[in-house]
Design a protein around this motif. Structure first.
Motif, short mmCIF file in Angstrom:
data_model
loop_
_atom_site.label_atom_id
_atom_site.label_comp_id
_atom_site.label_asym_id
_atom_site.label_seq_id
_atom_site.Cartn_x
_atom_site.Cartn_y
_atom_site.Cartn_z
N SER A 174 0.71 -1.03 -0.11
CA SER A 174 -0.01 -0.17 -0.07
C SER A 174 0.94 1.51 -0.07
O SER A 174 0.38 2.31 -0.62
CB SER A 174 -1.10 0.10 1.30
OG SER A 174 -1.64 0.93 1.26
N ARG A 177 2.41 1.58 -3.42
CA ARG A 177 1.42 2.17 -4.41
C ARG A 177 1.23 3.86 -4.20
O ARG A 177 0.89 4.35 -5.32
CB ARG A 177 0.06 1.39 -4.26
CG ARG A 177 -0.01 -0.01 -4.94
CD ARG A 177 -1.20 -0.48 -5.05
NE ARG A 177 -1.88 -0.39 -3.82
CZ ARG A 177 -2.15 -1.51 -2.89
NH1 ARG A 177 -1.28 -2.55 -3.08
NH2 ARG A 177 -2.63 -1.29 -1.77
N ASP A 178 1.14 4.24 -3.13
CA ASP A 178 0.90 5.53 -2.79
C ASP A 178 1.87 6.76 -2.85
O ASP A 178 1.60 7.69 -2.77
CB ASP A 178 0.16 5.87 -1.31
CG ASP A 178 -1.20 4.78 -1.37
OD1 ASP A 178 -1.62 4.53 -2.44
OD2 ASP A 178 -1.34 4.32 -0.15
N ASN A 179 3.13 6.10 -3.11
CA ASN A 179 4.47 6.80 -3.22
C ASN A 179 5.35 6.70 -4.38
O ASN A 179 5.37 5.67 -4.77
CB ASN A 179 5.10 7.13 -1.88
CG ASN A 179 4.37 7.28 -0.61
OD1 ASN A 179 4.30 8.31 -0.15
ND2 ASN A 179 3.67 6.48 0.02
N LYS A 215 9.27 8.60 1.03
CA LYS A 215 8.45 7.95 2.15
C LYS A 215 9.57 6.75 2.70
O LYS A 215 9.95 5.77 1.99
CB LYS A 215 7.35 7.17 1.56
CG LYS A 215 6.49 6.51 2.53
CD LYS A 215 5.77 7.43 3.47
CE LYS A 215 4.84 6.63 4.39
NZ LYS A 215 4.29 7.59 5.42
N HIS A 251 6.69 2.53 -8.04
CA HIS A 251 6.14 1.28 -7.57
C HIS A 251 6.98 0.11 -7.80
O HIS A 251 6.36 -1.15 -8.02
CB HIS A 251 4.83 0.99 -8.22
CG HIS A 251 4.01 2.39 -8.20
ND1 HIS A 251 3.81 3.39 -7.26
CD2 HIS A 251 3.51 3.30 -9.34
CE1 HIS A 251 3.10 4.27 -7.44
NE2 HIS A 251 2.93 4.37 -8.83
#
Length: 278
Positions: A174, A177-179, A215, A251
């Protein structure tokens, strides 16, 4: 060994047996290195000659000391006991260094202060002839107070705020995917190099500033049966153990850092991986 009768073949033989048992662990490391060198060379005769020469190198100095030691070596006395105690203090630093991976910084600091105070007290008592009792009490009281105070001192560790923990593969995926860029630190409590990373590289202001745009998460693999084992299984080709730093961009896993790197080298390695992936 003290009960063996000197000047007899049996006594000398038993002394040799006892000495071999005591000295064997000390010779294991150099012998292992020599055997690895011999196996790589592959020549049996040359390998035997190497071991023979190594035996001479270890034995000849002892024979010389045994024959000429009484003439050239200093006489035994209290100085030998003092050296033995000082060597004991030095040897105590080894387990303290190894315990860094299992104990907090505060506890390690407190133990180090107690050891340092004890050493200072011992060295001073060797020199002083009077006021030994009051001085020893004063020194150890001050040392104990400093050690106790160190337990309540919280170090300014930027690595605690630099990384967030992820425990499962779903959580990590997760985050990926978000960074755009994700830095994953694989660590464990039993890993001394991981502790070194936290105390030096990840606490460096330049590293903290450099990684603030990414991140950053960490995965704890201390327990074999922890949920994080799924992460290890999926990325086992890049993870050789702890510490390992995985670098994700867009990703996708693009690179990894295996083992410890100082601050400058660590930033250069990440920067090189990110530029190479452009």
């Amino acid at each position: 060994n003290d009960k063996q009768k000197g000047g007899t073949v049996t006594g000398v033989f038993l002394m040799g047996v006892i000495s071999a048992v005591i000295a064997s662990p000390c010779t294991t490391a150099p012998l292992a290195g020599a055997l690895m060198f011999i196996m790589k060379d592959g020549d049996m005769i040359r390998g035997g000659a190497y071991l023979f020469v190594m035996g001479l190198g270890m034995g000849v100095p002892l024979a010389i000391i045994a024959l000429l030691g009484q003439k050239f070596l200093p006489k035994s006395g209290m100085w030998m006991k003092n050296i033995k105690v000082l060597c004991g203090f030095i040897m105590l630093t080894i387990p303290l260094y190894l315990l860094r991976a299992y104990l907090s910084t505060e506890i390690i600091t407190a133990i180090a202060i107690l050891m340092s105070g004890s050493l200072i007290c011992y060295l001073t008592l060797l020199v002083m002839k009077k006021q030994r009792g009051p001085f020893a009490i004063f020194t150890m009281t001050v040392t104990a107070a400093m050690a106790a105070a160190s337990l309540f001192m919280t170090p300014d560790d930027g690595s605690d705020n630099l990384f967030e923990q992820v425990k499962t593969l779903d959580e990590l995926e997760s985050v990926i995917r978000d960074n755009d860029v994700v830095i994953v630190d694989i660590r464990a409590d039993w890993c001394a190099s991981c502790k070194k990373y936290e105390d030096t590289t990840f606490a460096d202001r330049n590293v903290i500033e450099y990684m603030s745009g990414f991140k950053n998460v960490y995965v704890d693999i201390t327990e074999d049966n922890a949920p994080s084992k799924d992460i290890i299984e999926k990325y086992n080709s890049a993870i050789t153990g702890a510490p390992t730093v995985l670098i994700f961009k867009n990703h996708t896993l693009i690179s990894s850092v295996n083992g410890y790197l100082p601050a400058g080298s660590f930033m250069a390695r990440i920067n090189s991986a990110l530029k190479k992936d452009r």
